[in-house]
Motif scaffolding. Sequence first.
Motif, PDB file in Angstrom:
ATOM      1  N   GLY A  59      -6.812 114.568  71.516  1.00 34.68           N
ATOM      2  CA  GLY A  59      -6.028 115.100  72.597  1.00 34.68           C
ATOM      3  C   GLY A  59      -5.226 113.791  73.106  1.00 34.68           C
ATOM      4  O   GLY A  59      -4.304 114.014  73.857  1.00 34.68           O
ATOM      5  N   TRP A  60      -6.023 112.563  72.973  1.00 31.02           N
ATOM      6  CA  TRP A  60      -5.423 111.156  73.505  1.00 31.02           C
ATOM      7  C   TRP A  60      -4.619 110.723  72.444  1.00 31.02           C
ATOM      8  O   TRP A  60      -5.318 110.141  71.425  1.00 31.02           O
ATOM      9  CB  TRP A  60      -6.652 110.295  73.873  1.00 31.02           C
ATOM     10  CG  TRP A  60      -7.342 110.544  75.331  1.00 31.02           C
ATOM     11  CD1 TRP A  60      -7.223 111.758  75.969  1.00 31.02           C
ATOM     12  CD2 TRP A  60      -7.806 109.631  75.944  1.00 31.02           C
ATOM     13  NE1 TRP A  60      -7.808 111.680  76.919  1.00 31.02           N
ATOM     14  CE2 TRP A  60      -8.489 110.383  77.209  1.00 31.02           C
ATOM     15  CE3 TRP A  60      -8.173 108.460  75.733  1.00 31.02           C
ATOM     16  CZ2 TRP A  60      -9.156 109.686  78.313  1.00 31.02           C
ATOM     17  CZ3 TRP A  60      -9.168 107.647  76.817  1.00 31.02           C
ATOM     18  CH2 TRP A  60      -9.399 108.154  78.007  1.00 31.02           C
ATOM     19  N   PRO A  61      -3.291 110.770  72.515  1.00 35.01           N
ATOM     20  CA  PRO A  61      -2.562 110.088  71.319  1.00 35.01           C
ATOM     21  C   PRO A  61      -2.526 108.805  71.343  1.00 35.01           C
ATOM     22  O   PRO A  61      -3.148 107.991  71.958  1.00 35.01           O
ATOM     23  CB  PRO A  61      -1.184 110.780  71.684  1.00 35.01           C
ATOM     24  CG  PRO A  61      -1.129 111.171  73.295  1.00 35.01           C
ATOM     25  CD  PRO A  61      -2.669 111.314  73.612  1.00 35.01           C
ATOM     26  N   LEU A  62      -2.272 108.266  69.943  1.00 37.84           N
ATOM     27  CA  LEU A  62      -2.407 106.651  69.784  1.00 37.84           C
ATOM     28  C   LEU A  62      -0.800 106.090  70.322  1.00 37.84           C
ATOM     29  O   LEU A  62       0.252 106.944  70.066  1.00 37.84           O
ATOM     30  CB  LEU A  62      -2.145 106.557  68.320  1.00 37.84           C
ATOM     31  CG  LEU A  62      -2.458 105.151  67.793  1.00 37.84           C
ATOM     32  CD1 LEU A  62      -3.865 104.742  68.050  1.00 37.84           C
ATOM     33  CD2 LEU A  62      -2.340 105.223  66.164  1.00 37.84           C
ATOM     34  N   TYR A  63      -0.845 104.977  70.792  1.00 42.12           N
ATOM     35  CA  TYR A  63       0.354 104.331  71.281  1.00 42.12           C
ATOM     36  C   TYR A  63       0.354 103.005  70.865  1.00 42.12           C
ATOM     37  O   TYR A  63      -0.692 102.252  70.530  1.00 42.12           O
ATOM     38  CB  TYR A  63       0.363 104.030  72.873  1.00 42.12           C
ATOM     39  CG  TYR A  63       0.600 105.258  73.711  1.00 42.12           C
ATOM     40  CD1 TYR A  63       1.829 105.638  74.240  1.00 42.12           C
ATOM     41  CD2 TYR A  63      -0.516 106.106  73.999  1.00 42.12           C
ATOM     42  CE1 TYR A  63       2.096 106.800  74.914  1.00 42.12           C
ATOM     43  CE2 TYR A  63      -0.483 107.509  74.531  1.00 42.12           C
ATOM     44  CZ  TYR A  63       1.005 107.590  75.097  1.00 42.12           C
ATOM     45  OH  TYR A  63       1.142 108.675  75.795  1.00 42.12           O
ATOM     46  N   GLU A  64       1.531 102.518  70.402  1.00 40.88           N
ATOM     47  CA  GLU A  64       1.724 101.239  69.775  1.00 40.88           C
ATOM     48  C   GLU A  64       2.177 100.286  71.111  1.00 40.88           C
ATOM     49  O   GLU A  64       2.672 100.692  71.940  1.00 40.88           O
ATOM     50  CB  GLU A  64       2.731 101.145  68.783  1.00 40.88           C
ATOM     51  CG  GLU A  64       2.305 101.888  67.701  1.00 40.88           C
ATOM     52  CD  GLU A  64       1.350 101.356  66.677  1.00 40.88           C
ATOM     53  OE1 GLU A  64       0.769 100.230  66.936  1.00 40.88           O
ATOM     54  OE2 GLU A  64       0.604 102.354  66.013  1.00 40.88           O
TER      55      GLU A  64
END
Lengths: 99, 333
Positions: free
Chosen positions: A9-14
Amino acid sequence: MDEPQVRSGWPLYEVFLRGKRGLNHVHVGSLHAADPQMALHHARDLYTRRNEGVSIWVVAAADITASSPDEKDPFFAPAGDKVYRHPTFYDIPDDVPHI
Amino acid sequence: MVAMAAVTEPGVTETAVSAPAELQAHFDRTLERGRRIEPRDWVPDKYRATMIRQIAQHAHSEIIGMQPEGNWITRAPSLRRKAILIAKVQDEAGHGMYLYSAAETLGADRADLTARLISGRQKYSSIFNYPTLSYADVGVIGWLVDGAAICNQVPLCRSSYGPYARAMVRICKEESFHQRQGYELLLTMMGGTAAQRAMVQDAANRFWWPSLMMFGPPDDQSPNTAQSMAWGIKRHTNDELRQRFVDMTVPQADKLGVTLPDPELRWNDERGHYDFGPVDWDEFMAVVKGSGPCNAERIARRKAADDDGAWVRAAAAAHAAKHKAAGHAEGAA
């Protein structure tokens, strides 16, 4: 054993950093965070522990549209046969100054 | 072009329609030219699996590696030493994060990797299964363990897998601080009392052989080396790197006034290298298989941290979901 649904539920950030004024932001890696503000704080802790940046962008990885990384991709073919776009295509006599 | 990390379907790219032989040829050509493999490139399944295993094991080592030295944060002898040690342990966490991030570009899932570490399906460096019995261990870990890690890792800055190589560049820069702070700490202690010098010698005695084991089994017992070197994910053999580490370290020990615990250690003029005695590979295998002094403790601590953090992760996700919903409601009104 874990709660994969919670963690995924914690999305990936670039993460993109501007190393100093005058330079572009450059991609440095990625991280997981619950929301963009948290991603920014994590990016500061993870990627700028030694003053590596004066500005940070975080972008949800899911929001990025990317071309195929494969270099034989026909996507880049239009530029392949246009050598006349480069200055070296043109023959200029040696004695013409400043060109 | 963005090196996008979010692609989780191995091999599913626009080129997946090409014939396997053509894809393999393109992969081989990229390696032959010394070019980097990037996320979403087609790679053989075995390359992907090997790379994920290597990066995950490295990431786990960084994370577990926080524990032996973290034990001494509350007992550091001065504020200066405490600040340095906190910074160092924080770096280890950072290194683990860079590496998990690189593993994810190959389609691995971070929560799954953590689960594999905790359940023992994936390994970490055996060195972290040894206890830190005195404050001198902090210095010796910086000097020997991080020194060995640097020997291992500098060539990996040229790994054929781009995201891993880039993470290694960043890590190597930071490891240099780790090694130097350790050596400086030891120099300070060696200038202190006889008891302090004895602590340093004792720590070096305990960590010397396990440090040599960090390079892995001897070349004739390392069956995967040839394939890994062909793929450009390993640049030197285990024995080459071990020799390089010994050659580098002996003069540092002399300068420090520490005796390395190997009676066979001596300069060999013919070879142009130091000779050293046999490593106890039975001990190495026992520690790798889980019988080291601290294996159970390290994993239990990692599991406790994961369990204790569960409510924080859940709360943050709930908070984010609530604010996202509120934002949408506002937008709709």
